[in-house]
Design an enzyme around this catalytic site. Sequence first.
Site, PDB file in Angstrom:
ATOM      1  N   HIS A 283       0.840  -1.202   0.000  1.00 42.30           N
ATOM      2  CA  HIS A 283       0.000   0.000   0.000  1.00 42.30           C
ATOM      3  C   HIS A 283       0.868   1.244   0.000  1.00 42.30           C
ATOM      4  O   HIS A 283       2.079   1.194   0.210  1.00 42.30           O
ATOM      5  CB  HIS A 283      -0.970   0.009   1.194  1.00 42.30           C
ATOM      6  CG  HIS A 283      -0.336   0.241   2.533  1.00 42.30           C
ATOM      7  ND1 HIS A 283      -1.051   0.476   3.674  1.00 42.30           N
ATOM      8  CD2 HIS A 283       0.971   0.269   2.918  1.00 42.30           C
ATOM      9  CE1 HIS A 283      -0.227   0.641   4.690  1.00 42.30           C
ATOM     10  NE2 HIS A 283       1.003   0.521   4.263  1.00 42.30           N
TER      11      HIS A 283
ATOM     12  N   CYS B   5       5.173   7.061   4.110  1.00 38.55           N
ATOM     13  CA  CYS B   5       4.131   6.213   3.500  1.00 38.55           C
ATOM     14  C   CYS B   5       3.591   6.829   2.211  1.00 38.55           C
ATOM     15  O   CYS B   5       2.834   6.189   1.486  1.00 38.55           O
ATOM     16  CB  CYS B   5       2.995   5.974   4.482  1.00 38.55           C
ATOM     17  SG  CYS B   5       3.507   4.945   5.860  1.00 38.55           S
TER      18      CYS B   5
ATOM     19  N   HIS C 139       4.873   0.094  -0.264  1.00 41.13           N
ATOM     20  CA  HIS C 139       5.683  -0.898   0.450  1.00 41.13           C
ATOM     21  C   HIS C 139       4.730  -1.971   0.970  1.00 41.13           C
ATOM     22  O   HIS C 139       3.514  -1.782   0.952  1.00 41.13           O
ATOM     23  CB  HIS C 139       6.424  -0.226   1.619  1.00 41.13           C
ATOM     24  CG  HIS C 139       5.482   0.441   2.569  1.00 41.13           C
ATOM     25  ND1 HIS C 139       5.060   1.741   2.398  1.00 41.13           N
ATOM     26  CD2 HIS C 139       4.826  -0.032   3.653  1.00 41.13           C
ATOM     27  CE1 HIS C 139       4.201   2.052   3.361  1.00 41.13           C
ATOM     28  NE2 HIS C 139       4.038   0.985   4.129  1.00 41.13           N
TER      29      HIS C 139
ATOM     30  N   HIS D 115       3.338  -5.135   3.740  1.00 41.71           N
ATOM     31  CA  HIS D 115       3.188  -5.578   5.126  1.00 41.71           C
ATOM     32  C   HIS D 115       2.666  -7.010   5.143  1.00 41.71           C
ATOM     33  O   HIS D 115       1.915  -7.408   4.255  1.00 41.71           O
ATOM     34  CB  HIS D 115       2.169  -4.726   5.886  1.00 41.71           C
ATOM     35  CG  HIS D 115       2.603  -3.321   6.113  1.00 41.71           C
ATOM     36  ND1 HIS D 115       3.549  -2.983   7.044  1.00 41.71           N
ATOM     37  CD2 HIS D 115       2.223  -2.171   5.525  1.00 41.71           C
ATOM     38  CE1 HIS D 115       3.731  -1.673   7.025  1.00 41.71           C
ATOM     39  NE2 HIS D 115       2.936  -1.142   6.112  1.00 41.71           N
TER      40      HIS D 115
ATOM     41  N   ASP E 224      -4.818 -10.495  -0.534  1.00 40.98           N
ATOM     42  CA  ASP E 224      -3.530 -11.172  -0.386  1.00 40.98           C
ATOM     43  C   ASP E 224      -2.704 -11.079  -1.671  1.00 40.98           C
ATOM     44  O   ASP E 224      -3.203 -11.374  -2.759  1.00 40.98           O
ATOM     45  CB  ASP E 224      -3.787 -12.637  -0.020  1.00 40.98           C
ATOM     46  CG  ASP E 224      -2.551 -13.315   0.545  1.00 40.98           C
ATOM     47  OD1 ASP E 224      -1.644 -12.599   1.034  1.00 40.98           O
ATOM     48  OD2 ASP E 224      -2.485 -14.555   0.493  1.00 40.98           O
ATOM     49  N   HIS E 225      -1.458 -10.660  -1.508  1.00 41.95           N
ATOM     50  CA  HIS E 225      -0.532 -10.485  -2.636  1.00 41.95           C
ATOM     51  C   HIS E 225      -1.044  -9.489  -3.668  1.00 41.95           C
ATOM     52  O   HIS E 225      -0.810  -9.637  -4.871  1.00 41.95           O
ATOM     53  CB  HIS E 225      -0.168 -11.828  -3.282  1.00 41.95           C
ATOM     54  CG  HIS E 225       0.757 -12.629  -2.407  1.00 41.95           C
ATOM     55  ND1 HIS E 225       0.324 -13.279  -1.278  1.00 41.95           N
ATOM     56  CD2 HIS E 225       2.089 -12.843  -2.478  1.00 41.95           C
ATOM     57  CE1 HIS E 225       1.347 -13.871  -0.689  1.00 41.95           C
ATOM     58  NE2 HIS E 225       2.437 -13.610  -1.391  1.00 41.95           N
TER      59      HIS E 225
ATOM     60  N   GLU F  44      -0.741  -4.526  11.634  1.00 43.54           N
ATOM     61  CA  GLU F  44       0.110  -4.158  10.504  1.00 43.54           C
ATOM     62  C   GLU F  44       1.529  -4.664  10.776  1.00 43.54           C
ATOM     63  O   GLU F  44       2.229  -5.130   9.890  1.00 43.54           O
ATOM     64  CB  GLU F  44       0.113  -2.642  10.313  1.00 43.54           C
ATOM     65  CG  GLU F  44       0.855  -2.219   9.058  1.00 43.54           C
ATOM     66  CD  GLU F  44       0.877  -0.723   8.867  1.00 43.54           C
ATOM     67  OE1 GLU F  44      -0.050  -0.203   8.213  1.00 43.54           O
ATOM     68  OE2 GLU F  44       1.813  -0.069   9.376  1.00 43.54           O
TER      69      GLU F  44
HETATM   70 NI    NI Z   1       2.606   0.772   5.518  1.00 41.71          NI
END
Ligand code: NI
Length: 140
Positions: free
Chosen positions: A18, A37, A43, A45, A82-83, A131
């Site tokens: 995100h 961010c 990046h 998580h 996911d992914h 997170e």
């Molecule tokens: Ni983040």
Amino acid sequence: MDTRTAVIARRRLFSSAHLYDQKKFSREENLATFGRCHTPHGHGHNYVLEIFVEGRIDERTKMVIDLTDLDSILLTVTDPLDHQHLNFDVAEFKEKVPTTENIALYLREKVRIELQTRHPSLKLKRLRLFETDDLWVEIE
Ligand code: NI
């Protein structure tokens, strides 16, 4: 709480990318608000979703919900994320900033829908979205 009711909790991990960008903010405002961010590519998580489901302990099975069913709900709600890159691949976050808060609210709604469809008598008592190990959002 009734002695014949209980809360069962289960977690599931999913990985997403995100970035934080408020379209109505200027670049300066975005940087001041979101700092590192606010990047063009984002990046990743490893998120952990925890759900707490409350209900009566079934007289026959002695369970609130079958674990396979609980896992199926978790998979159904997390699989679309996911992914994926949340900002680009998930419709919900094309407009909304995918903060942990917003992702938690999105997942709460999805879990509610699944529970209502499959087990209308069960209630989502709490949801946590981690997170990182030391940062999470909790919704009662
Ligand atoms: Ni983040």
